[in-house]
Write an enzyme that holds these catalytic residues in place. Sequence first.
Site, PDB file in Angstrom:
ATOM      1  CD  GLU A 195     -64.770 -24.678   2.314  1.00  0.00           C
ATOM      2  OE1 GLU A 195     -65.440 -23.665   2.557  1.00  0.00           O
ATOM      3  OE2 GLU A 195     -63.883 -24.706   1.452  1.00  0.00           O
TER       4      GLU A 195
ATOM      5  CD  GLU B  13     -64.998 -26.556  -2.252  1.00  0.00           C
ATOM      6  OE1 GLU B  13     -64.765 -25.338  -2.276  1.00  0.00           O
ATOM      7  OE2 GLU B  13     -65.860 -27.056  -1.527  1.00  0.00           O
TER       8      GLU B  13
ATOM      9  CD  GLU C  86     -70.669 -20.272  -3.879  1.00  0.00           C
ATOM     10  OE1 GLU C  86     -71.175 -21.339  -4.278  1.00  0.00           O
ATOM     11  OE2 GLU C  86     -69.804 -20.213  -2.997  1.00  0.00           O
ATOM     12  CE  LYS C  87     -76.286 -13.166 -10.520  1.00  0.00           C
ATOM     13  NZ  LYS C  87     -76.326 -12.852  -9.076  1.00  0.00           N
ATOM     14  CG  PHE C  88     -70.606 -12.731 -11.161  1.00  0.00           C
ATOM     15  CD1 PHE C  88     -70.439 -12.448 -12.505  1.00  0.00           C
ATOM     16  CD2 PHE C  88     -71.653 -12.146 -10.475  1.00  0.00           C
ATOM     17  CE1 PHE C  88     -71.302 -11.572 -13.159  1.00  0.00           C
ATOM     18  CE2 PHE C  88     -72.524 -11.281 -11.123  1.00  0.00           C
ATOM     19  CZ  PHE C  88     -72.349 -10.991 -12.465  1.00  0.00           C
ATOM     20  CG  HIS C  89     -66.903 -19.482  -7.641  1.00  0.00           C
ATOM     21  ND1 HIS C  89     -66.222 -20.499  -8.273  1.00  0.00           N
ATOM     22  CD2 HIS C  89     -66.291 -19.301  -6.447  1.00  0.00           C
ATOM     23  CE1 HIS C  89     -65.255 -20.922  -7.478  1.00  0.00           C
ATOM     24  NE2 HIS C  89     -65.265 -20.209  -6.365  1.00  0.00           N
TER      25      HIS C  89
HETATM   26  C1  GAL Z   1     -65.864 -23.060  -0.617  1.00  0.00           C
HETATM   27  C2  GAL Z   1     -67.142 -23.859  -0.470  1.00  0.00           C
HETATM   28  C3  GAL Z   1     -67.861 -24.050  -1.789  1.00  0.00           C
HETATM   29  C4  GAL Z   1     -67.896 -22.768  -2.550  1.00  0.00           C
HETATM   30  C5  GAL Z   1     -66.499 -22.251  -2.743  1.00  0.00           C
HETATM   31  C6  GAL Z   1     -66.438 -20.963  -3.534  1.00  0.00           C
HETATM   32  O1  GAL Z   1     -65.543 -22.437   0.569  1.00  0.00           O
HETATM   33  O2  GAL Z   1     -66.881 -25.110   0.105  1.00  0.00           O
HETATM   34  O3  GAL Z   1     -69.160 -24.531  -1.534  1.00  0.00           O
HETATM   35  O4  GAL Z   1     -68.679 -21.845  -1.865  1.00  0.00           O
HETATM   36  O5  GAL Z   1     -65.937 -21.986  -1.480  1.00  0.00           O
HETATM   37  O6  GAL Z   1     -65.117 -20.514  -3.673  1.00  0.00           O
END
Ligand code: GAL
Length: 658
Positions: A142, A298, A346-349
Amino acid sequence: MHYGADYNPEQWPEEVWPEDVARMREAGVTMVSLGIFSWARIQPSEHEFDFEWLDRIIGLLHDGGIAVDLATATASPPPWATVAYPEMLAADENGTPYWHGSRQHYAPSSPAYRKLAAALVTRIAERYAQHPAVVLWHVNNEYGCHLNIDYSDAARDAFRSWLQNRYGSVEALNDAWGTMFWSQRYGSFAEVFPPRHAPYSHNPGQLLDYRRFTSDMLFECYRMERDIIRAAGALQPITTNFMGAFKPVNYAQWAAELDVISDDLYPDPNDPEGFREGAFHGDLMRSLKPGTPWLLMEQASNAVNWRPSNAPKAPGQLAAQSLQAVARGADGILFFQWRQSRAGSEKFHSGMLPHAGTETRTWREVVALGRTLGDLPALPADDGSARVAILLDWENWWAIENPDHPTSLDYLSLVRGWYDAAHRLHVQVDLVPPTADLSRYRAVIAPHLYLLTEQAAANLSGFVDGGGHLLVTAFTDVVDTNDRFRTGGFGTQLRRLLGVVVEDFGALVAPASSGPGQQQVQVSGGGFAFPGSLLAEEVQAVDAEVLAGFDGGRQDGMPGLTARRRGAGSAYYLATVPDDDGARQVLQHLFGAAQVQPVLPGLPPTVEAIRRGRLLTVINYGDEAVDVEVQGLDAVDGRAVSKVSLQPFGYALVLTDA
Ligand code: GAL
C-alpha cells in the site's frame, strides 16, 4: 481463482505453522501473501540475514499445496535501520520526522532507504526467484497509505532534481509556476523547497508538481524493486496492492508497469451504501488493466480495528462483497489476514481464522466461500461489455483540489456521484483516463475536468465526431498542465465541441459550511427538474440547444443543461452539480440518446447485476428478499435457472448465453 490472505507466521511460534497449513487446506486457501512486514525478522541487523525460517514456512506451504505471493518486506524498516540512518525518516510539513514504532515511516526518496531496500530485495529475489511455491511477487505494501506526502530533506533534494529534469532551466520553472506573483521568483533550483508550512497559500503550480513528484517517488521505489526481482531471473508476475481510487498515487500511470492489478477494499459494514464502494473499486481495477484479471488482495473477513467503531459484517455480507469483486473481473479473493494477531495494534482486526477459533460464524463463512470460489468455472478477464465510461484523472484530481478556487470540490465524491447514479440504473461502466481509447463506448461522462490536456480535449472531440454521446460537467477545461489559465477565457478547448461559452463559475455556498447554509439552484425545463449545488455557471449557449435552464437565483434564465448534436453523436454540458435524482435524470437522457441498456431491467437500486462473459452475477444488498427473473444455468451446481429468490446478501451466479 486464488483464495487466501496475508500470512504473518513470524508473529507465531513455529509449532503453530503446521496447524495453519492444515486449516488453510480446510478453508480452500490456494495462495498466501508472505513476508509483507518481515523485514526485521529477515534482517535482524544491517549485515545479518536469516532466511532459514522463511525457507521452512515456504516449504511447509508448498508441501501443503499452497502457493506463495512473496512480499519484498520493504514497507516497514526495522528500528536498527532508522537509528543508523535517521535521514531516511519521512517528515511532516513542519519538517518534523515520523519516528519508527509504527510503519511506513520511511522517506520514499531517501537514498539510504532505497539502498537498504534494494539490498533486502536483492537477497530475497535471488533466494526465491526459482522457488516453485512462489507464483507472484508482492512489492512493498500500500504505497503512500499512511504517509500521503513527505516533506523531509531527502524529499527536498529529490524534488530539486525532479524539477531540474522536468523543466531543464530555472527560467522554465519560473514560467510554469508563474512566480512573478508574490515575488516568488527562483534564482536557482537550490532555492526551491517542498511546500512546507507557510503563512498562507502555496503556489498552485508547485503544489501540483509536488503531487506529481510524490507519486513519482513511490513509483521509482516500485520500479526499483520490480527491476531487482526481474534481474534475479524471476519470471512470476509482479504486483503491488492498490487502495481503490487513492489520491496520492497515480494508479492510471502505474498500471502499465504492474503485471497484475491488486486492490485492498474495506467498506464499512455499517454503511448501507458500502456495496457501491466495492462496485466502484472493482470497476476501476478492471479498467486499469483491461484484459487481465485482477486480485482482491485484501479485505476483512469480519470487523476491522481502525474505525472509531468497528461493526462486524452481517451474515452473508462477506460472500456478497467477494462475489461482487469476482463479477467485476477479480480472479482472486484474499484477506488481511490469515490468523488474527494476538499482539500489536491490529489484534482486534478479524482474520480468516478468528482468535475465537473455528466454532465461529466467520470461520464457517470463510470455509463456505472457499468452496463456492473453488466451484466456479474459468472466467474471461473482461468481455468489454461496458458501453459507458466515466473519466477519472489523477492530475485533474490534484489540480482541482488546490486551494483558492471559486468553491472547494471533492473530486472523488463528485465522480462517485455519477458512478453511483449509473450504478443505481444498473448500467455497467468502466473508469478510464481522459486520454483512453473511447471507441468501444457509446456514452462517456466527463465530470469536472478542470485540468484538461490538449490530448484529452482532442480525444473527447474525436469521440463525439465518431458518433459518441458525451456529458461534460461544470468547471471543466479551466487550466493547463501547470494549473494556469489558458489565454482566451475558459473552456477554450471544448468551446466548439460543446457550443457553449463559460463566463463565470457562479459558486454556491457548499453544504458543509457554516453561515447562510447550503445554496441550491433549481434546474428545470425539457422534462428535467432537480436542484444543483456548488456551482451554477454563467454560460452562453452560442451553438447548442438549451435543454433546461436555471430557475430563480442570480442565474435565473441562464442555460443549465445544453446539447450540441454533431453527426450521430452529441455533446452535453451541465453547468452545475446535480443531486442524486438530478444525476439520474441526466444519465437517463444520455443513455437514451446513446441506446445504452441496463444489465437487467427493473431491478431495485439495492440489487446489482453484473456481467463477466457468460457469468451474470446478481446480488441483493437490500433488507428485503427479492425475486429476479434470469434465464441460464447455475454456475456452481449446473441447475437450470429461470427465476432466483435472493435474501438480504443473497446472490445468484448464472451462466447465460449472452
Ligand atoms: C491495510 C494494510 C494491512 C492491514 C489492513 C488492516 O491497509 O495493507 O497490512 O493493516 O489494512 O485493515
